[in-house]
Write a protein that holds these residues in place. Structure first.
Motif, PDB file in Angstrom:
ATOM      1  N   TYR A  20       0.831  -1.209   0.000  1.00 15.90           N
ATOM      2  CA  TYR A  20       0.000   0.000   0.000  1.00 15.90           C
ATOM      3  C   TYR A  20       0.864   1.257   0.000  1.00 15.90           C
ATOM      4  O   TYR A  20       0.529   2.237  -0.663  1.00 15.90           O
ATOM      5  CB  TYR A  20      -0.953   0.017   1.194  1.00 15.90           C
ATOM      6  CG  TYR A  20      -2.074  -0.990   1.089  1.00 15.90           C
ATOM      7  CD1 TYR A  20      -2.924  -1.007  -0.015  1.00 15.90           C
ATOM      8  CD2 TYR A  20      -2.285  -1.923   2.081  1.00 15.90           C
ATOM      9  CE1 TYR A  20      -3.948  -1.930  -0.126  1.00 15.90           C
ATOM     10  CE2 TYR A  20      -3.312  -2.855   1.983  1.00 15.90           C
ATOM     11  CZ  TYR A  20      -4.140  -2.856   0.883  1.00 15.90           C
ATOM     12  OH  TYR A  20      -5.152  -3.767   0.777  1.00 15.90           O
ATOM     13  N   GLY A  29      -4.310   5.824  10.086  1.00 13.01           N
ATOM     14  CA  GLY A  29      -5.746   5.666   9.846  1.00 13.01           C
ATOM     15  C   GLY A  29      -6.040   5.189   8.436  1.00 13.01           C
ATOM     16  O   GLY A  29      -6.903   4.333   8.224  1.00 13.01           O
ATOM     17  N   GLU A  30      -5.338   5.753   7.470  1.00 14.87           N
ATOM     18  CA  GLU A  30      -5.523   5.335   6.079  1.00 14.87           C
ATOM     19  C   GLU A  30      -5.089   3.889   5.883  1.00 14.87           C
ATOM     20  O   GLU A  30      -5.732   3.134   5.144  1.00 14.87           O
ATOM     21  CB  GLU A  30      -4.719   6.248   5.149  1.00 14.87           C
ATOM     22  CG  GLU A  30      -5.231   7.676   5.110  1.00 14.87           C
ATOM     23  CD  GLU A  30      -4.305   8.631   4.414  1.00 14.87           C
ATOM     24  OE1 GLU A  30      -4.820   9.573   3.776  1.00 14.87           O
ATOM     25  OE2 GLU A  30      -3.056   8.463   4.493  1.00 14.87           O
ATOM     26  N   ALA A  32      -5.070   1.576   8.291  1.00 10.66           N
ATOM     27  CA  ALA A  32      -6.025   0.738   9.026  1.00 10.66           C
ATOM     28  C   ALA A  32      -7.295   0.486   8.220  1.00 10.66           C
ATOM     29  O   ALA A  32      -7.890  -0.589   8.320  1.00 10.66           O
ATOM     30  CB  ALA A  32      -6.360   1.376  10.368  1.00 10.66           C
ATOM     31  N   GLU A  33      -7.705   1.456   7.414  1.00 13.07           N
ATOM     32  CA  GLU A  33      -8.905   1.298   6.586  1.00 13.07           C
ATOM     33  C   GLU A  33      -8.770   0.155   5.587  1.00 13.07           C
ATOM     34  O   GLU A  33      -9.766  -0.392   5.132  1.00 13.07           O
ATOM     35  CB  GLU A  33      -9.201   2.595   5.831  1.00 13.07           C
ATOM     36  CG  GLU A  33      -9.688   3.719   6.704  1.00 13.07           C
ATOM     37  CD  GLU A  33      -9.852   5.031   5.945  1.00 13.07           C
ATOM     38  OE1 GLU A  33      -9.526   5.078   4.730  1.00 13.07           O
ATOM     39  OE2 GLU A  33     -10.282   6.009   6.567  1.00 13.07           O
ATOM     40  N   LYS A  34      -7.543  -0.199   5.244  1.00 13.33           N
ATOM     41  CA  LYS A  34      -7.299  -1.254   4.251  1.00 13.33           C
ATOM     42  C   LYS A  34      -7.429  -2.660   4.850  1.00 13.33           C
ATOM     43  O   LYS A  34      -7.467  -3.637   4.112  1.00 13.33           O
ATOM     44  CB  LYS A  34      -5.891  -1.105   3.655  1.00 13.33           C
ATOM     45  CG  LYS A  34      -5.584   0.257   3.097  1.00 13.33           C
ATOM     46  CD  LYS A  34      -6.209   0.442   1.762  1.00 13.33           C
ATOM     47  CE  LYS A  34      -5.761   1.760   1.144  1.00 13.33           C
ATOM     48  NZ  LYS A  34      -6.472   2.055  -0.068  1.00 13.33           N
ATOM     49  N   ASN A  36      -8.950  -5.381   8.171  1.00 18.47           N
ATOM     50  CA  ASN A  36      -9.993  -5.649   9.154  1.00 18.47           C
ATOM     51  C   ASN A  36      -9.318  -5.945  10.496  1.00 18.47           C
ATOM     52  O   ASN A  36      -9.520  -7.010  11.082  1.00 18.47           O
ATOM     53  CB  ASN A  36     -10.864  -6.812   8.694  1.00 18.47           C
ATOM     54  CG  ASN A  36     -12.081  -6.977   9.579  1.00 18.47           C
ATOM     55  OD1 ASN A  36     -12.506  -6.049  10.255  1.00 18.47           O
ATOM     56  ND2 ASN A  36     -12.625  -8.170   9.583  1.00 18.47           N
ATOM     57  N   THR A  38      -7.578  -3.930  14.287  1.00 23.14           N
ATOM     58  CA  THR A  38      -7.699  -2.755  15.146  1.00 23.14           C
ATOM     59  C   THR A  38      -6.541  -1.785  14.923  1.00 23.14           C
ATOM     60  O   THR A  38      -5.470  -2.165  14.439  1.00 23.14           O
ATOM     61  CB  THR A  38      -7.716  -3.170  16.625  1.00 23.14           C
ATOM     62  OG1 THR A  38      -6.447  -3.748  16.961  1.00 23.14           O
ATOM     63  CG2 THR A  38      -8.844  -4.162  16.913  1.00 23.14           C
ATOM     64  N   ALA A  39      -6.768  -0.539  15.339  1.00 22.95           N
ATOM     65  CA  ALA A  39      -5.722   0.482  15.227  1.00 22.95           C
ATOM     66  C   ALA A  39      -4.466   0.104  16.012  1.00 22.95           C
ATOM     67  O   ALA A  39      -3.356   0.298  15.509  1.00 22.95           O
ATOM     68  CB  ALA A  39      -6.266   1.837  15.675  1.00 22.95           C
TER      69      ALA A  39
END
Length: 90
Positions: A20, A29-30, A32-34, A36, A38-39
């Motif tokens: 990525y 955050g970007e 983590a969106e990719k 499933n 946790t942060a």
């Protein structure tokens, strides 16, 4: 020397994070969106990649952006090429 690299690259999530980041800088955050996950898990993986020097971070305002450390990637590629050895014509 390469132990940290191989440890970092041994996990598929970390390899995907590098894929990525290939397209450019991203914040946690970007990233983590990719996935499933946790942060805190993303932070854990980023920490391992950072400790192996495979990524670097840049702080901008309230965000930390991560990007691939290409010099280390190039060093690994060169090492693998040298491991392969010289090809000889038969």
């Amino acid at each position: 020397m390469f132990k940290e690299y191989f440890k970092a690259l041994s996990d598929p999530v970390r390899r995907n994070i590098l894929m990525y980041l290939k397209s450019g800088k991203m914040n946690a955050g970007e990233i983590a969106e990719k996935f499933n996950i946790t942060a805190p898990t993303v932070s854990y993986h980023l920490s391992i990649l950072k400790n192996a020097d495979l990524i670097s971070e840049t702080k901008y305002k309230n965000f930390i952006y991560y990007e691939i450390n290409l010099s280390v990637i190039e060093e690994l590629m060169l090492w693998f090429q040298n491991l392969k050895g010289d090809e000889k014509d038969d």
